[in-house]
Design a protein around this motif. Structure first.
Motif, PDB file in Angstrom:
ATOM      1  N   VAL A 197     -50.597  23.443  45.756  1.00 58.55           N
ATOM      2  CA  VAL A 197     -49.536  24.316  46.225  1.00 58.55           C
ATOM      3  C   VAL A 197     -49.103  25.168  45.040  1.00 58.55           C
ATOM      4  O   VAL A 197     -48.961  24.663  43.921  1.00 58.55           O
ATOM      5  CB  VAL A 197     -48.334  23.506  46.754  1.00 58.55           C
ATOM      6  N   VAL A 198     -48.891  26.453  45.254  1.00 61.95           N
ATOM      7  CA  VAL A 198     -48.448  27.337  44.186  1.00 61.95           C
ATOM      8  C   VAL A 198     -46.950  27.579  44.334  1.00 61.95           C
ATOM      9  O   VAL A 198     -46.475  27.947  45.412  1.00 61.95           O
ATOM     10  CB  VAL A 198     -49.208  28.686  44.211  1.00 61.95           C
ATOM     11  N   VAL A 199     -46.228  27.325  43.269  1.00 58.47           N
ATOM     12  CA  VAL A 199     -44.801  27.634  43.206  1.00 58.47           C
ATOM     13  C   VAL A 199     -44.634  28.827  42.283  1.00 58.47           C
ATOM     14  O   VAL A 199     -45.188  28.833  41.166  1.00 58.47           O
ATOM     15  CB  VAL A 199     -43.982  26.437  42.687  1.00 58.47           C
ATOM     16  N   VAL A 200     -43.901  29.833  42.709  1.00 59.56           N
ATOM     17  CA  VAL A 200     -43.694  31.037  41.909  1.00 59.56           C
ATOM     18  C   VAL A 200     -42.274  31.023  41.356  1.00 59.56           C
ATOM     19  O   VAL A 200     -41.302  31.071  42.117  1.00 59.56           O
ATOM     20  CB  VAL A 200     -43.927  32.308  42.748  1.00 59.56           C
ATOM     21  N   GLY A 201     -42.133  30.919  40.043  1.00 66.91           N
ATOM     22  CA  GLY A 201     -40.823  30.935  39.403  1.00 66.91           C
ATOM     23  C   GLY A 201     -40.468  29.589  38.810  1.00 66.91           C
ATOM     24  O   GLY A 201     -40.434  28.573  39.524  1.00 66.91           O
ATOM     25  N   ALA A 202     -40.186  29.559  37.490  1.00 59.88           N
ATOM     26  CA  ALA A 202     -39.888  28.313  36.782  1.00 59.88           C
ATOM     27  C   ALA A 202     -38.417  28.194  36.425  1.00 59.88           C
ATOM     28  O   ALA A 202     -38.063  27.659  35.374  1.00 59.88           O
ATOM     29  CB  ALA A 202     -40.751  28.203  35.527  1.00 59.88           C
ATOM     30  N   GLY A 203     -37.536  28.698  37.304  1.00 54.31           N
ATOM     31  CA  GLY A 203     -36.111  28.419  37.168  1.00 54.31           C
ATOM     32  C   GLY A 203     -35.813  27.037  37.724  1.00 54.31           C
ATOM     33  O   GLY A 203     -36.723  26.294  38.107  1.00 54.31           O
ATOM     34  N   PRO A 204     -34.546  26.658  37.819  1.00 54.45           N
ATOM     35  CA  PRO A 204     -34.219  25.308  38.288  1.00 54.45           C
ATOM     36  C   PRO A 204     -34.712  25.026  39.701  1.00 54.45           C
ATOM     37  O   PRO A 204     -35.097  23.897  40.017  1.00 54.45           O
ATOM     38  CB  PRO A 204     -32.696  25.252  38.200  1.00 54.45           C
TER      39      PRO A 204
END
Length: 392
Positions: free
Chosen positions: A4-11
């Protein structure tokens, strides 16, 4: 199994990745910034009990790590034009605290370490520019030409979400007048301010503007409510803060500024939290924007992330559709609640201003009036959808 691809490394993106790994799913996390990026301060200070429980479900022991570093204060005070109208000190919690207070940069530090322990694959300098979905998967294109394909993607790429725009999903809502100034300030060595949260209606030291002071580990945050005709040059720069800050917290703090920013009153919710093929799930500020009254921003975003991981773990279009429906309802509730708080903080109607003045006058003899002045700026909590995150 495709990751699975998650876009964005904020909280919120970090929480989504952690929730997916807790279900045994491989995860690639794409972040537009370089690995050594310096993160600024933040408006997101509070991690609430419900959110801590969600994070602990993703990685047992994580909540204890965060709370052992964060700060849980017991005293809340409210003042009206220089006079106290409400004060309450709670006993130390016997179990999990109702919240912990720490800067968002520290919350992200704990979440990133948890993701690394869980085996999340980080890809830095990967700014997503394009997205396409089909009935069987998602295709992401980065600015440098790299491409990623996956069955599901989680868009946690913030208010200007390239993924949301690429899917053609509009934001719906309104923009209010005026702005707030947010300042993170380090403690003075040997002279820490009392560990209490203070909300001050019409602070006389800043021309009758309202001010909130909230402690966090290592310092405190000041939130100054500006007027419609105020300018950022007069209130929102480091130089300007140095001029008005002593009237709020005393001398010595002007050279302790960690971060200065402003925010405007946006109340926006995405028209849909997923695409037509049920392959991309929008979470956090990619899905909703509202003022941080009641600590709704990051806490609701992490609730989105937990629900998204659960839906992807189920692996059906029906589960993703249910996620989108339930979390959009939560977003609409939070947006409306923030609007109620905004009507109280920036009253346009004379009747509201008179009611506040009357409540302040009656607070010494009618404690319920002081309690109303204390709680109203955060908006209603009851009535939120019964979903992950409880109040959010």
């Amino acid at each position: 199994m495709n990751p699975v691809v998650v876009v964005g490394a904020g909280p919120v993106g970090l929480s989504a990745a952690l929730g997916l790994r807790a279900r045994g799913l491989p995860v690639v996390l794409l972040e537009a910034d370089p690995e050594g990026r310096e993160r600024p301060g933040s408006r997101a200070l509070f991690v609430h009990r419900e959110t801590l429980a969600l994070l602990d479900g993703m990685q047992p022991g994580l909540a204890a790590e965060i709370t052992s570093y964060g700060r849980t204060w017991q005293t809340k005070r409210t003042l009206y034009r220089g006079r106290e109208v409400y004060s309450r000190t709670f006993p130390p919690p016997s179990g999990p605290p109702p919240f912990t207070s720490l800067r968002q940069v520290d919350t992200e530090r704990f979440l990133r370490a948890a993701c690394e322990r869980a085996g999340v694959e980080f890809v830095w300098d990967a700014r997503v520019r394009g997205v396409r979905t089909t009935e069987t998967g998602t295709f992401l294109t980065c600015a440098d030409g790299r491409e990623w394909s996956c069955e599901y993607a989680v868009a946690a790429d913030g208010a200007r979400s390239a993924v949301r725009r690429g899917l053609g999903i509009p934001m719906e809502g309104e923009r209010g007048e005026g702005f707030h100034v947010v300042v993170d300030i380090a403690d003075l060595p040997g002279a820490e301010l009392p560990s209490e949260r203070i909300f001050h209606y019409g602070h006389p030291g800043v021309g009758g503007r309202s001010v909130m002071r909230v402690p966090f580990t290592g310092g405190f945050q000041i939130d100054l409510q500006c007027r419609d005709d105020d300018t950022q040059e007069d209130f929102g720069t480091r130089e300007a803060v140095g001029r008005w800050l002593p009237a709020v917290v005393g001398d010595g703090y002007a050279d302790r500024l960690l971060w200065v920013s402003t925010y405007r009153f946006l109340r926006m919710v995405a028209a849909s939290f997923t695409d037509s093929h049920r392959r991309v799930l929008l979470v956090g500020e990619a899905a909703h924007l509202f003022p941080p009254f009641g600590a709704r921003g990051m806490n609701s975003g992490i609730a989105d992330a937990a629900a998204a991981a659960e839906a992807i773990g189920a692996g059906t279009a029906e589960a993703v559709a249910a996620f989108a429906e339930v979390r959009r309802a939560a977003g609409l509730f939070n947006s409306a609640a923030a609007g109620t708080a905004l009507d109280h903080l920036r009253p346009r109607r004379r009747t509201v201003r008179l009611r506040q003045r009357a409540a302040a006058a009656l607070a010494p003899v009618l404690p319920s009036c002081g309690s109303w002045l204390e709680h109203a700026p955060y908006g209603p909590r009851g009535g939120a959808p019964a979903v992950a995150g409880g109040r959010y």
